[in-house]
Design an enzyme around this catalytic site. Structure first.
Site, PDB file in Angstrom:
ATOM      1  N   THR A 104       0.842  -1.200   0.000  1.00 48.66           N
ATOM      2  CA  THR A 104       0.000   0.000   0.000  1.00 48.66           C
ATOM      3  C   THR A 104       0.879   1.253   0.000  1.00 48.66           C
ATOM      4  O   THR A 104       0.625   2.214  -0.753  1.00 48.66           O
ATOM      5  CB  THR A 104      -0.908  -0.023   1.258  1.00 48.66           C
ATOM      6  OG1 THR A 104      -1.713  -1.201   1.191  1.00 48.66           O
ATOM      7  CG2 THR A 104      -1.780   1.210   1.349  1.00 48.66           C
ATOM      8  N   SER A 160       5.480  -6.567  -2.532  1.00 46.25           N
ATOM      9  CA  SER A 160       5.227  -6.657  -1.084  1.00 46.25           C
ATOM     10  C   SER A 160       5.697  -8.019  -0.583  1.00 46.25           C
ATOM     11  O   SER A 160       5.298  -9.059  -1.118  1.00 46.25           O
ATOM     12  CB  SER A 160       3.737  -6.471  -0.812  1.00 46.25           C
ATOM     13  OG  SER A 160       3.491  -6.542   0.571  1.00 46.25           O
ATOM     14  N   THR A 200      13.785   4.841   9.747  1.00 45.89           N
ATOM     15  CA  THR A 200      14.725   3.726   9.915  1.00 45.89           C
ATOM     16  C   THR A 200      14.182   2.473   9.232  1.00 45.89           C
ATOM     17  O   THR A 200      13.016   2.116   9.394  1.00 45.89           O
ATOM     18  CB  THR A 200      14.939   3.457  11.428  1.00 45.89           C
ATOM     19  OG1 THR A 200      15.474   4.648  12.008  1.00 45.89           O
ATOM     20  CG2 THR A 200      15.888   2.301  11.663  1.00 45.89           C
ATOM     21  N   CYS A 260     -12.845  -6.567   1.639  1.00 45.88           N
ATOM     22  CA  CYS A 260     -11.951  -5.412   1.656  1.00 45.88           C
ATOM     23  C   CYS A 260     -11.121  -5.483   2.927  1.00 45.88           C
ATOM     24  O   CYS A 260     -11.304  -6.365   3.745  1.00 45.88           O
ATOM     25  CB  CYS A 260     -12.713  -4.097   1.528  1.00 45.88           C
ATOM     26  SG  CYS A 260     -13.774  -3.755   2.902  1.00 45.88           S
TER      27      CYS A 260
END
Ligand code: PLP
Length: 363
Positions: free
Chosen positions: A72, A187, A225, A310
């Site tokens: 995302t 991802s 970081t 969703c």
């Protein structure tokens, strides 16, 4: 009831055992990769080795890889980092992209594929340069878009192409140059890595403005970081996905074909006959709602998703299936079965028996 069956690999994959085994060693490295001391340099090495491995997964150099926290976030950075005059997003994209559309949606046909002539017309009508975002593989149906042809149209109009490839690695080859995309999202938790690491890949020579500012990490392209352990795991997951691609894709394709061949005759497979991911079956079960089927399957020991689930976990009418022209009843009756290389023939056969029983019970 036998052991549970996990058929929801498009939601997230189990962590690869090689990663679980490497975790204690990575956790022992406590430094901040930006620190110059020995501990910091050890953490930096983990991050840079992973950068190399993730770049190799899609055929690019390490410098082109920006680590971030989720697919995302990678999508968000892609859509906000370039000086585009408009963003054109297809009607079958993941929610993380669809919300940013500021022009008309790029249309898809009943086959779920981008309408290439429609895209060219849209580009001609919108202010240039445009940023177009089209996914490589759809998370609900597995349908694969013709990204090289789309890239040629977008570039001819002077635009940039972002490709959300989150669902593709380890299932189909992903070569950034062959695809022709300018930006590509990945991802880690969709390919056997940990949640908390992802990447936006840039075409060689392309630079973008950071969204997260206030630190020089990731060559000043994403402040904060680095998540050292999830990133190290991402690197190993990328190497394993690349090395085992052929074997694993063949394994899941054989399971998927067996599953689809054994379905009750009234169950339809969305995208049958279209190029799809080898692991994904989007099943329409007329007369049933996805929500009740997912719950009934769960109680019977099988984890699948509603095609239309969703991120809040709620089930809604699938915008992807609606965009493909399915009516509300069918767009709310889709379950997504997504397999992984760890699944077995026995699990497929048990699933078919359970589904057939549930659907017959409810009739
Ligand atoms: N893009 C696609 C196609 C996806 O399927 C997903 C997750 O399901 C995402 C983006 C978002 O990825 P993440 O869960 O890492 O935020």
């Amino acid at each position: 009831m036998g052991a549970r069956i996990y058929f929801d690999h498009n939601a997230t994959t189990p962590v690869r055992p090689e990663i679980a085994a490497a975790l204690p060693g990575w956790l022992a490295i406590s430094g901040n990769p930006s620190s110059v001391h020995t501990e910091g340099r050890a953490a930096r090495k983990l991050v840079e080795d992973a950068r190399q491995a993730v770049g190799a997964l899609v055929g690019v150099g390490a410098r082109q890889v920006i680590f971030c926290a989720s697919g995302t976030e990678a999508n968000h950075l892609a859509l906000h980092g370039l000086p585009a005059q408009c963003r054109l997003i297809s009607s079958v994209e993941h929610d993380s992209l669809r919300i940013w559309s500021d022009g008309p949606s790029v249309p898809v046909g009943v086959d779920g594929l981008v309408d290439l002539a429609g895209l060219a017309d849209l580009l001609a009508a919108q202010p240039a340069p445009a940023l177009v975002s089209i996914m490589l593989a759809n998370n609900e149906t597995g349908i694969l878009q013709p990204i090289p042809a789309i890239a040629a149209i977008v570039h001819a109009a002077g635009g940039w192409l972002h490709c959300d490839a989150v669902q593709a690695p380890g299932r189909v080859p992903v070569d950034m140059t062959a695809l022709g995309a300018d930006l590509l999202s990945l991802s880690a938790h969709k390919l056997g890595g940990l949640k908390g690491a992802a990447a936006l890949i840039l075409r060689s020579g392309l630079e973008l403005q950071p969204v997260l500012r206030g630190g020089g990490q990731e060559s000043s392209r994403r402040a904060g970081t680095e998540a050292v352990v999830p990133i190290a795991a991402f690197g190993l997951a990328a190497t394993l996905a690349r090395t085992h691609l052929n074997d694993e894709a063949m394994t899941v394709a054989a399971l998927r074909d067996r599953l689809e061949a054994g379905l009750p005759p009234w169950v339809r497979v969305v995208g049958a006959g279209i190029a799809r991911l080898p692991n994904t079956s989007c099943l329409l079960v007329p007369g049933h709602t996805a929500e009740t089927l997912v719950i009934a399957l769960d109680l019977a020991g099988v984890a699948v998703s509603a095609g239309s689930a969703c991120s809040s976990g709620k089930v809604r009418r699938s915008p992807v299936l609606s965009a493909m022209g399915f009516d509300d009843a069918l767009a709310g009756a889709a379950i997504r079965v997504s397999l992984g290389p760890g699944n077995s023939i026995d699990e497929v056969d048990r699933f078919l028996a359970i589904l057939t029983r549930l659907v017959a019970q409810a009739a």
